[in-house]
Design a protein around this motif. Structure first.
Motif, PDB file in Angstrom:
ATOM      1  N   GLU A 197       0.992  -1.222  -0.013  1.00  0.00           N
ATOM      2  CA  GLU A 197       0.054   0.005  -0.096  1.00  0.00           C
ATOM      3  C   GLU A 197       0.897   1.376  -0.195  1.00  0.00           C
ATOM      4  N   GLU A 198       1.635   1.401   1.071  1.00  0.00           N
ATOM      5  CA  GLU A 198       2.707   2.423   1.022  1.00  0.00           C
ATOM      6  C   GLU A 198       3.992   1.926   1.210  1.00  0.00           C
ATOM      7  N   GLY A 199       4.047   0.544   1.286  1.00  0.00           N
ATOM      8  CA  GLY A 199       5.196  -0.091   1.402  1.00  0.00           C
ATOM      9  C   GLY A 199       5.638  -0.635   0.224  1.00  0.00           C
ATOM     10  N   PRO A 200       6.859  -1.188   0.068  1.00  0.00           N
ATOM     11  CA  PRO A 200       7.483  -1.580  -1.322  1.00  0.00           C
ATOM     12  C   PRO A 200       7.039  -2.797  -1.692  1.00  0.00           C
ATOM     13  N   ALA A 201       7.119  -3.166  -3.017  1.00  0.00           N
ATOM     14  CA  ALA A 201       6.745  -4.462  -3.568  1.00  0.00           C
ATOM     15  C   ALA A 201       7.289  -5.690  -2.945  1.00  0.00           C
ATOM     16  N   GLU A 202       8.684  -5.317  -2.500  1.00  0.00           N
ATOM     17  CA  GLU A 202       9.317  -6.553  -1.670  1.00  0.00           C
ATOM     18  C   GLU A 202       8.500  -6.922  -0.630  1.00  0.00           C
ATOM     19  N   TYR A 203       7.794  -6.050   0.011  1.00  0.00           N
ATOM     20  CA  TYR A 203       6.740  -6.488   1.333  1.00  0.00           C
ATOM     21  C   TYR A 203       5.646  -7.371   0.758  1.00  0.00           C
ATOM     22  N   ILE A 204       5.266  -7.413  -0.324  1.00  0.00           N
ATOM     23  CA  ILE A 204       4.630  -8.256  -0.747  1.00  0.00           C
ATOM     24  C   ILE A 204       4.925  -9.791  -0.997  1.00  0.00           C
ATOM     25  N   LYS A 205       6.188  -9.830  -1.579  1.00  0.00           N
ATOM     26  CA  LYS A 205       6.827 -11.065  -1.499  1.00  0.00           C
ATOM     27  C   LYS A 205       7.042 -11.614  -0.460  1.00  0.00           C
ATOM     28  N   GLU A 206       7.508 -10.753   0.406  1.00  0.00           N
ATOM     29  CA  GLU A 206       7.860 -11.294   1.991  1.00  0.00           C
ATOM     30  C   GLU A 206       6.638 -11.840   2.745  1.00  0.00           C
ATOM     31  N   ALA A 207       5.399 -10.918   2.541  1.00  0.00           N
ATOM     32  CA  ALA A 207       4.030 -11.610   2.921  1.00  0.00           C
ATOM     33  C   ALA A 207       3.821 -12.987   2.519  1.00  0.00           C
ATOM     34  N   LEU A 208       3.920 -13.341   1.469  1.00  0.00           N
ATOM     35  CA  LEU A 208       3.722 -14.402   0.679  1.00  0.00           C
ATOM     36  C   LEU A 208       4.501 -15.766   0.978  1.00  0.00           C
ATOM     37  N   ASP A 209       6.061 -15.158   1.053  1.00  0.00           N
ATOM     38  CA  ASP A 209       6.976 -16.156   1.457  1.00  0.00           C
ATOM     39  C   ASP A 209       7.032 -16.326   2.765  1.00  0.00           C
ATOM     40  N   VAL A 210       7.117 -15.440   3.807  1.00  0.00           N
ATOM     41  CA  VAL A 210       7.381 -15.500   5.097  1.00  0.00           C
ATOM     42  C   VAL A 210       6.068 -15.706   6.081  1.00  0.00           C
ATOM     43  N   LEU A 211       4.977 -15.384   5.574  1.00  0.00           N
ATOM     44  CA  LEU A 211       3.755 -15.069   6.519  1.00  0.00           C
ATOM     45  C   LEU A 211       2.858 -16.167   5.594  1.00  0.00           C
ATOM     46  N   ASP A 212       3.342 -16.484   4.561  1.00  0.00           N
ATOM     47  CA  ASP A 212       2.238 -17.673   3.847  1.00  0.00           C
ATOM     48  C   ASP A 212       1.011 -17.040   3.707  1.00  0.00           C
TER      49      ASP A 212
END
Ligand code: ADE
Ligand code: ZN
Length: 324
Positions: A197-212
């Motif tokens: 939303e305000e954070g970078p695209a990297e946070y999307i990847k991290e949410a998928l990879d790390v938080l599943d």
């Protein structure tokens, strides 16, 4: 088109129930509970709803919800929104709520849950509306606190459809909550998170990879990374995009500059929600009409977006089939 959009049975996957608190109800609850507000009139409150960024909004959002103290306040808050949404042709709502924001003020979890669950039950029985429950954690608070609240919520685990992650995104990466989300997965709870939303695209990847996570709330900044777009497309991860929210919080300057058409063109599983309708200029119908005007979408586009939302809604297979 407006008539079509009003009649279209709409499904909202991203709604913060505390963000549905209209100034009129805020004043009524303030009076009922003897709480002083920094505004003297409803109009004064509305005039204050101009934001420069997410944090500017969050400050007023937390201030607004200070009027919620007792079970009936949470019930009134939720019923007020459910009735309004139903009047706009909404048939399902996945509702985020922020227990930590209430616990911090000394409002017990039991009070929050009793009010919201009563409203959910009545809406499902009497309004032909289905409601999903997403217990969200505040990412600008410590992860240990979130973990404690998740454990404290044990009596309600079976009533939750998912856990979520919201509040100030920048410098609060998904990774911070790895233990909380691991525990939720162990409990069999579905996970969703605000990201990009305000954070970078990297946070999307991290949410998928790390938080599943199964869903990305917002996700509009995915377009800054081809890799993230490809990931979202290949797995058809649903994005709960909130167009008027993004304009209000200056994620985009103008709705006509919004990346929604690009997200669709990239083949992503896009849906439309209102996020915090009392603060961002309107609910589901207003968001749909604004998109029709800004992007010139035809009925087929809105039908597709609605189908996407129905497929991903936290409800029974039977209800999904009913809605499709
Ligand atoms: N909490 C309520 N609305 C939010 C938003 N748009 N982003 C992050 N946290 C929120
Ligand atoms: Zn949100």
């Amino acid at each position: 088109m407006q008539e079509f959009l009003r009649n279209l049975p709409k499904v909202e996957l991203h709604l913060h129930i505390e963000g549905s608190l209209e100034p009129e109800l805020m004043f009524a609850l303030a009076q009922r509970n003897g709480i002083e507000l920094p505004y003297t009139t409803v109009q004064e409150a509305k005039d204050a709803y101009h934001f420069n960024d997410l944090q500017g909004f969050l400050n007023l959002y937390f201030q607004g919800m200070s009027v919620l103290r007792n079970e009936e306040d949470f019930y009134d808050l939720a019923m007020d929104y459910f009735k309004r949404a139903r009047g706009e042709g909404v048939v399902h709502i996945d509702m985020h709520f922020d227990p930590q924001a209430h616990l911090q003020r000394g409002v017990p979890l039991e009070v929050v849950m009793a009010g919201l669950l009563k409203a959910k039950q009545e809406a499902e029985e009497g309004l032909d509306l289905s409601i999903g429950m997403i217990m969200a954690f505040l990412r600008d608070r410590p992860a240990e606190e979130a973990l404690h609240v998740l454990e404290q919520a044990a009596p309600y685990w079976k009533m939750l459809d998912a856990i979520g992650l919201d509040s100030a995104e920048q410098n609060n990466p998904p990774e911070k909550f790895v233990e909380v989300f691991k525990r939720a997965k162990q409990l069999g709870l579905v996970r969703v998170a605000h990201a990009g939303e305000e954070g970078p695209a990297e946070y999307i990847k991290e949410a998928l990879d790390v938080l599943d996570v199964q869903r990305i709330d917002h996700g509009v900044r995915c377009l800054e990374s081809d890799e993230v777009v490809e990931r979202l497309r290949s797995q058809q991860v649903v994005l709960t995009v909130c167009p008027l929210s993004n304009v209000s919080l200056k994620v985009v300057e103008d709705l006509r500059d919004h990346p929604l058409p690009k997200l669709l063109a990239e083949g992503l599983k896009v849906t439309i929600s209102s996020d915090d309708p009392a603060y961002f200029g309107g609910g589901m119908l207003t968001n749909h009409i604004a998109c029709a005007e800004a992007f010139g979408w035809d009925e087929a586009v809105f039908r597709q977006l609605t189908r996407n939302a129905i497929e991903e809604a936290f409800t029974t297979q039977q209800r999904r089939e009913e809605l499709l």
